[in-house]
Scaffold this active site. Structure first.
Site, mmCIF file in Angstrom:
data_model
loop_
_atom_site.group_PDB
_atom_site.id
_atom_site.type_symbol
_atom_site.label_atom_id
_atom_site.label_comp_id
_atom_site.label_asym_id
_atom_site.label_seq_id
_atom_site.Cartn_x
_atom_site.Cartn_y
_atom_site.Cartn_z
ATOM 1 N N LEU A 1 -5.861 -8.893 20.451
ATOM 2 C CA LEU A 1 -4.815 -9.645 20.545
ATOM 3 C C LEU A 1 -3.921 -8.697 19.755
ATOM 4 O O LEU A 1 -4.209 -7.957 18.720
ATOM 5 C CB LEU A 1 -5.068 -10.863 19.625
ATOM 6 C CG LEU A 1 -6.156 -11.936 20.061
ATOM 7 C CD1 LEU A 1 -6.341 -13.143 19.233
ATOM 8 C CD2 LEU A 1 -5.678 -12.555 21.636
ATOM 9 N N ASP A 2 -2.746 -9.230 20.072
ATOM 10 C CA ASP A 2 -1.418 -8.465 19.480
ATOM 11 C C ASP A 2 -1.701 -8.808 17.829
ATOM 12 O O ASP A 2 -1.892 -10.050 17.522
ATOM 13 C CB ASP A 2 -0.065 -8.798 19.968
ATOM 14 C CG ASP A 2 0.034 -8.148 21.324
ATOM 15 O OD1 ASP A 2 -0.529 -7.249 21.783
ATOM 16 O OD2 ASP A 2 1.076 -8.585 22.080
ATOM 17 N N ARG A 3 -0.837 -7.976 16.866
ATOM 18 C CA ARG A 3 -1.177 -8.079 15.606
ATOM 19 C C ARG A 3 -0.430 -9.426 15.195
ATOM 20 O O ARG A 3 -1.038 -10.318 14.386
ATOM 21 C CB ARG A 3 -0.284 -7.102 14.857
ATOM 22 C CG ARG A 3 -0.259 -7.243 13.338
ATOM 23 C CD ARG A 3 0.223 -6.038 12.501
ATOM 24 N NE ARG A 3 0.066 -6.049 11.237
ATOM 25 C CZ ARG A 3 0.597 -4.889 10.680
ATOM 26 N NH1 ARG A 3 0.896 -3.899 10.952
ATOM 27 N NH2 ARG A 3 0.631 -5.080 9.248
#
Length: 348
Positions: free
Chosen positions: A164-166
């Site tokens: 997942l993106d940050r």
């Protein structure tokens, strides 16, 4: 003095289930290493494979040698997101680190537990908060997986199944067995899972627009930052990307936002049929409806005004995941509730 990781030229070693390779720094002469991928490691992304095998090497350095083409598979170039196969021979270049970098690589990772939504002997599903990277790299010393390993020192294996993106919150799967890791990654790769996100976008999304089928191209900016853009069908570097969109609710423009989004905002349920980097963010932005709070592809002036109303993060949440259990094959549906800060903003 420079710290050097290397080995004897011309030697290769079968890896994947034995003692970690390069578990410490040495001062010997620089040399190339060759690693032979075994059956148990087949199907893993190259970066995840190297993170495990090159313990102690900063992830930023691993990404650098991959991008530069110094890491080779069967004498050919390979990307970080390519998957290794049994029998692949990987060439690893000599890795030189300054004393400062070596000390940073050995820095203590703090133990941290995360809310668990599901767990059995095969895998667990975490509720990842926004603002936390899933792993170290690209200027981040550590992430969810490194902290979780510190919090569970007795665990024989903990590996990221996907990413997942940050700034994205929500469902994140961690495998506890190699067989489960391979089975789950196979499901993601073969598009057998249903990954649905909740997001808030600028404007009034048209109800009739339900499918975005546009190829994406990943590239690096002059400063080395990774970005993605929509390209024309048939583009030599374009990868087919499919996003399904369903309107959940329309929200009228709030005070102070009327000039920037007179049509208000829209909460969407977004299901991705392909798992490309930044896929949702780029597809929605290209459609003229950027995600609220997106600092890469969003409307920056709108983001500033939204921050004044209390929305200080990207509104993108991994909400629902449908999959088959990696061992039993039983159909499963996992959910992560919308985080409190996003729920309060919608209700305010």
């Amino acid at each position: 003095m420079r710290h050097i990781i290397g080995g004897c030229p011309g030697l290769w070693r079968k890896v994947g289930g034995g003692k970690p390779l390069n578990s410490s720094f040495s001062d010997g002469p620089a040399a190339v290493r060759h690693l032979l991928v075994d059956e148990e490691s087949a199907g893993q992304r190259l970066d995840n494979f190297l993170f495990r095998e090159l313990k102690g090497v900063p992830k930023t350095h691993i990404y650098r040698i991959i991008r530069s083409g110094e890491v080779r598979r069967n004498k050919g170039r390979i990307s970080a997101d390519d998957r290794v196969e049994a029998g692949d021979l990987l060439r690893i270049p000599p890795i030189r680190l300054s004393e400062r970098a070596a000390e940073k690589a050995q820095a203590v990772v703090p133990a941290r537990s995360f809310p668990v939504l599901f767990e059995d002997e095969a895998f667990l599903a975490l509720d990842k908060p926004a603002g936390v990277a899933v792993h170290g790299g690209s200027g981040v010393s550590f992430g969810v997986i490194e902290q979780l390993r510190q919090a569970r020192p007795q665990a024989r294996l903990l590996e990221l199944v996907h990413r997942l993106d940050r700034e994205t919150s929500g469902l994140l799967l961690i495998a506890k067995k190699k067989s489960a890791l391979k089975a789950l990654q196979d499901q993601f790769r073969e598009r057998e899972t249903g990954k649905t996100y909740l997001t808030l976008v600028k404007g009034r999304w048209p109800e009739r627009l339900k499918v975005l089928d546009q190829p994406l191209h990943k590239y690096l900016q002059a400063d080395g930052e990774r970005r993605v853009r929509v390209v024309e069908p048939g583009h030599p570097d374009g990868m087919r990307s499919v996003t399904l969109v369903k309107v959940q609710q329309h929200i009228p423009a709030r005070a102070g936002l009327e000039a920037l989004c007179p049509e208000g905002l829209t909460v969407l349920e977004v299901t991705i049929k392909t798992g490309r980097t930044h896929q949702i963010r780029v597809h929605l932005s290209h459609a003229g409806h950027p995600i609220a709070g997106d600092d890469k592809y969003g409307d920056f002036e709108l983001n500033r005004q939204l921050a004044k109303t209390g929305l200080r993060r990207m509104f993108l949440h991994a909400w629902r995941l449908r999959l088959a259990h990696p061992i039993s094959g039983e159909a499963m549906e996992l959910h992560s509730e919308l985080p409190l800060e996003l729920k309060k903003w919608l209700e305010s």
